[in-house]
Motif scaffolding. Sequence first.
Motif, PDB file in Angstrom:
ATOM      1  N   UNK A  91       0.862  -1.157   0.000  1.00 33.62           N
ATOM      2  CA  UNK A  91       0.000   0.000   0.000  1.00 33.62           C
ATOM      3  C   UNK A  91       0.911   1.221   0.000  1.00 33.62           C
ATOM      4  N   UNK A  92       0.648   2.137  -0.914  1.00 31.01           N
ATOM      5  CA  UNK A  92       1.481   3.318  -1.059  1.00 31.01           C
ATOM      6  C   UNK A  92       0.734   4.542  -0.510  1.00 31.01           C
ATOM      7  N   UNK A  93       1.467   5.322   0.271  1.00 29.88           N
ATOM      8  CA  UNK A  93       0.886   6.479   0.934  1.00 29.88           C
ATOM      9  C   UNK A  93       1.612   7.763   0.558  1.00 29.88           C
ATOM     10  N   UNK A  94       0.839   8.810   0.430  1.00 29.44           N
ATOM     11  CA  UNK A  94       1.359  10.153   0.254  1.00 29.44           C
ATOM     12  C   UNK A  94       1.320  10.834   1.613  1.00 29.44           C
ATOM     13  N   UNK A  95       2.297  11.675   1.890  1.00 28.35           N
ATOM     14  CA  UNK A  95       2.335  12.384   3.161  1.00 28.35           C
ATOM     15  C   UNK A  95       2.876  13.786   2.964  1.00 28.35           C
ATOM     16  N   UNK A  96       2.530  14.649   3.906  1.00 28.20           N
ATOM     17  CA  UNK A  96       2.974  16.040   3.826  1.00 28.20           C
ATOM     18  C   UNK A  96       3.276  16.563   5.217  1.00 28.20           C
ATOM     19  N   UNK A  97       4.151  17.559   5.277  1.00 30.07           N
ATOM     20  CA  UNK A  97       4.388  18.223   6.554  1.00 30.07           C
ATOM     21  C   UNK A  97       4.496  19.724   6.348  1.00 30.07           C
ATOM     22  N   UNK A  98       4.468  20.446   7.443  1.00 29.30           N
ATOM     23  CA  UNK A  98       4.577  21.897   7.369  1.00 29.30           C
ATOM     24  C   UNK A  98       5.827  22.415   8.057  1.00 29.30           C
ATOM     25  N   UNK A  99       6.592  21.510   8.669  1.00 35.42           N
ATOM     26  CA  UNK A  99       7.820  21.939   9.341  1.00 35.42           C
ATOM     27  C   UNK A  99       8.928  22.075   8.301  1.00 35.42           C
ATOM     28  N   UNK A 100       9.880  22.900   8.589  1.00 32.11           N
ATOM     29  CA  UNK A 100      10.946  23.177   7.623  1.00 32.11           C
ATOM     30  C   UNK A 100      12.043  22.130   7.683  1.00 32.11           C
ATOM     31  N   UNK A 101      11.616  20.897   7.431  1.00 31.56           N
ATOM     32  CA  UNK A 101      12.577  19.806   7.412  1.00 31.56           C
ATOM     33  C   UNK A 101      12.010  18.715   6.511  1.00 31.56           C
ATOM     34  N   UNK A 102      12.868  18.122   5.708  1.00 29.99           N
ATOM     35  CA  UNK A 102      12.422  17.104   4.772  1.00 29.99           C
ATOM     36  C   UNK A 102      13.274  15.858   4.951  1.00 29.99           C
ATOM     37  N   UNK A 103      12.634  14.798   5.396  1.00 29.09           N
ATOM     38  CA  UNK A 103      13.306  13.522   5.613  1.00 29.09           C
ATOM     39  C   UNK A 103      12.428  12.422   5.048  1.00 29.09           C
ATOM     40  N   UNK A 104      13.027  11.346   4.606  1.00 26.30           N
ATOM     41  CA  UNK A 104      12.250  10.207   4.113  1.00 26.30           C
ATOM     42  C   UNK A 104      11.987   9.288   5.303  1.00 26.30           C
ATOM     43  N   UNK A 105      11.220   9.810   6.243  1.00 29.40           N
ATOM     44  CA  UNK A 105      11.047   9.131   7.515  1.00 29.40           C
ATOM     45  C   UNK A 105       9.655   9.468   8.044  1.00 29.40           C
ATOM     46  N   UNK A 106       8.813   8.483   8.272  1.00 25.00           N
ATOM     47  CA  UNK A 106       7.405   8.747   8.635  1.00 25.00           C
ATOM     48  C   UNK A 106       7.180   9.711   9.800  1.00 25.00           C
TER      49      UNK A 106
END
Length: 121
Positions: A91-106
């Motif tokens: 199952x593939x999921x899309x995710x988003x955040x609003x913090x100023x950090x980008x990691x490939x980590x849930x």
Amino acid sequence: VQLVESGGGSVHVGGSLKLSCTVSDFTFMPYCMGWFRQAPGKEREGLAALSVGGASLYANSVVGRFTISRDNAKLTLSLQMNSLKPEDTAMYYCAANSIARCEVNPPYFGYWGQGTQVTVS
């Protein structure tokens, strides 16, 4: 904020699929958006992430096969998947955040879609 994935399905080994994700709230500009997957009995795995500025990150398992892209004007995220293998079934999921950090980590993501199934056989 709702994220809605589409584009999953069944494909033969070596085939391709393109997943898409749409953010429902146009007042929300995610700093980072990413794709994750989870196979039965396994932990959720990070695949790729892309910041609003265009910096991308990939998991080793998909480098050279998957490409992440986003359209900030349309608030959409895509994942082009090539050379698919049976172990890509999940199952593939899309995710988003609003913090100023980008990691490939849930844990870095606060908004998640419901998922779209990808089956490779």
